[in-house]
Design an enzyme around this catalytic site. Sequence first.
Site, mmCIF file in Angstrom:
data_model
loop_
_atom_site.group_PDB
_atom_site.id
_atom_site.type_symbol
_atom_site.label_atom_id
_atom_site.label_comp_id
_atom_site.label_asym_id
_atom_site.label_seq_id
_atom_site.Cartn_x
_atom_site.Cartn_y
_atom_site.Cartn_z
ATOM 1 N N TYR A 51 39.609 47.553 40.424
ATOM 2 C CA TYR A 51 38.615 47.474 41.504
ATOM 3 C C TYR A 51 39.322 47.595 42.849
ATOM 4 O O TYR A 51 40.449 47.124 43.012
ATOM 5 C CB TYR A 51 37.850 46.145 41.419
ATOM 6 C CG TYR A 51 36.869 46.078 40.268
ATOM 7 C CD1 TYR A 51 35.506 46.307 40.476
ATOM 8 C CD2 TYR A 51 37.286 45.813 38.971
ATOM 9 C CE1 TYR A 51 34.592 46.253 39.437
ATOM 10 C CE2 TYR A 51 36.382 45.757 37.914
ATOM 11 C CZ TYR A 51 35.033 45.979 38.154
ATOM 12 O OH TYR A 51 34.135 45.930 37.115
ATOM 13 N N GLU A 52 38.639 48.193 43.824
ATOM 14 C CA GLU A 52 39.310 48.503 45.093
ATOM 15 C C GLU A 52 39.720 47.251 45.873
ATOM 16 O O GLU A 52 40.553 47.330 46.765
ATOM 17 C CB GLU A 52 38.431 49.399 45.963
ATOM 18 C CG GLU A 52 37.162 48.727 46.450
ATOM 19 C CD GLU A 52 36.192 49.715 47.096
ATOM 20 O OE1 GLU A 52 36.342 50.926 46.905
ATOM 21 O OE2 GLU A 52 35.263 49.232 47.770
ATOM 22 N N SER A 53 39.156 46.102 45.528
ATOM 23 C CA SER A 53 39.551 44.861 46.198
ATOM 24 C C SER A 53 40.918 44.378 45.732
ATOM 25 O O SER A 53 41.454 43.414 46.284
ATOM 26 C CB SER A 53 38.505 43.779 45.944
ATOM 27 O OG SER A 53 38.290 43.617 44.555
#
Lengths: 261, 288
Positions: A51-53
């Site tokens: 996930y981009e987080s």
Amino acid sequence: MSQACTSEETMTVAAARMLRDGAVCFVGIGLPSTAANLARLTHAPNAVLVYESGPIGAKPSVLPLSIGDGNLAETADTVVSTPEIFRYWLQGGRIDVGFLGAAQLDRFANINTTVVGPYHNPKVRLPGAGGAPEISSSAGEVLVIVKHSRRTLVEKLDFITSVGFLTGGGARERAGLLGKGPVAVITDLCILRPHPVTRELQVAAIHPGVARDTIVDATGWPIQFSDDCGETQAPTINELEVLRELLARTAAAHGVSGEAA
Amino acid sequence: MAEWTTLAEAVKAHVHDGQTIAMEGFTHLIPFAAGHEIIRQRRRNLSLIRMTPDLIYDQLIGAGCAARMTFSWGGNPGVGSLHRFRDAVENGWPAPLAIEERSHSDLANAYVAGAANLPFAVLRGYTGSDFARVNDRIRSITCPFTGEVLAATPAVRPDVAIIHAQKADFKGNVLLWGILGVQKEAVLAAKTAIVTVEERVPSLEAPPNACVLPSWVVTAVCEVPRGATPSYAHGYYDRDNLFYQAWDEVSRDRGRFAAWLDRYIYATSDFADYRKLQSDLRAQAVSS
């Protein structure tokens, strides 16, 4: 063996099946996250969800409501900073599959998540890019999951946020983009795939019970059907059970705590 | 060395009209208490930078604090639109909002460039998209070694960075963990840094390689328990998803938003007072 299900369930299951076991998948929030986690809980237990987080190898027991929910970090193999996830892992070429949603999509699978109408005087201001422009360009290949309607699958985009095949043919390669681009667009009516030469999206498989006219009417350009267009295999009982349990767990987890505004 | 102060004192001393402010936290550790205090002190004409404006900037924009915003994804995560942001962009209410739109990858790289004291970020991005058509600060550069054309974008150099973290020790050394976003880069890219923390502790007891911001890169540190709510603080409290959902209704209507602002921000003295009002009203709602 199958049972009655909704068109959205068929879409999610069809999208989940596209993710092969062991693939490293950069996951967008919403429908892509649902499909990727369904894949992980069914045929692809070794899929690595990124996930981009920052979570790499996230294994959430319930679906995240936001892209940076705590259960993504808690269940991940490692959590890295946002610059690192984009610089080392996505741009570094470590991602096999990017899994995206779209507000609007054109016949060459270019995506708009920025504005409807003129940019400086928009009719609708959409959220914008997020990680999608670089996911669509740097991931090895891209899957798009989107609900099928004339508002979504449009003749012309007002803004290209994330590139598919640009103007078709070899335009993507000529632009120097690294990844292969979109290999499938999964909707609640059918599965679209790019024509091997023109790269225009064509219907490759129709979901059970959907009429060709329904797809034609719901598409903003004159949609073509591939010569070997078949029928999507209906969701199995197991796929539906796992999906429904996942959604039920998610609703229970996100609905109980918190304060009113 | 960081100075321990109240949040009101930190904002009064270090946040001024017309400055460029970056309040970071990627879904996690969003410095909401600091956002409220900036509204309460009625700062104006701010240039806001944040990857995901989230509710914190929706509140600042609706309250009329912002003239400009640089961002890369402006939605209410898991819910839908940011209505105050949209009203400002689509209708100029309460004031026009100039926007500079980038991608996540770009802004993350631009914070790194800022922290590294470089003038611009270089990345493989934007190829074929329409961003450069609407933002003339998204340009390109040719690699002097390979000839490859890459995107070049200006570094982020805020006047003030504001973040929330889990802990700080008595000296003002700051520890954060979980999803880290670009907080470290934002602090190091800024001239001034304000950090709110869940708790003030004698010692951080941080393992090697933990994300610690030494006291001497922080200007002011403030103890504000639950200062990131309705976002979350890993190890302390969960995301208040119902608030995010309820915000959709509160923020949709100008009058209702203005009433929220009057009641919850202008009529409260600080974040503890805000939280007490919120929990009193919730208790009433449960008992009625």
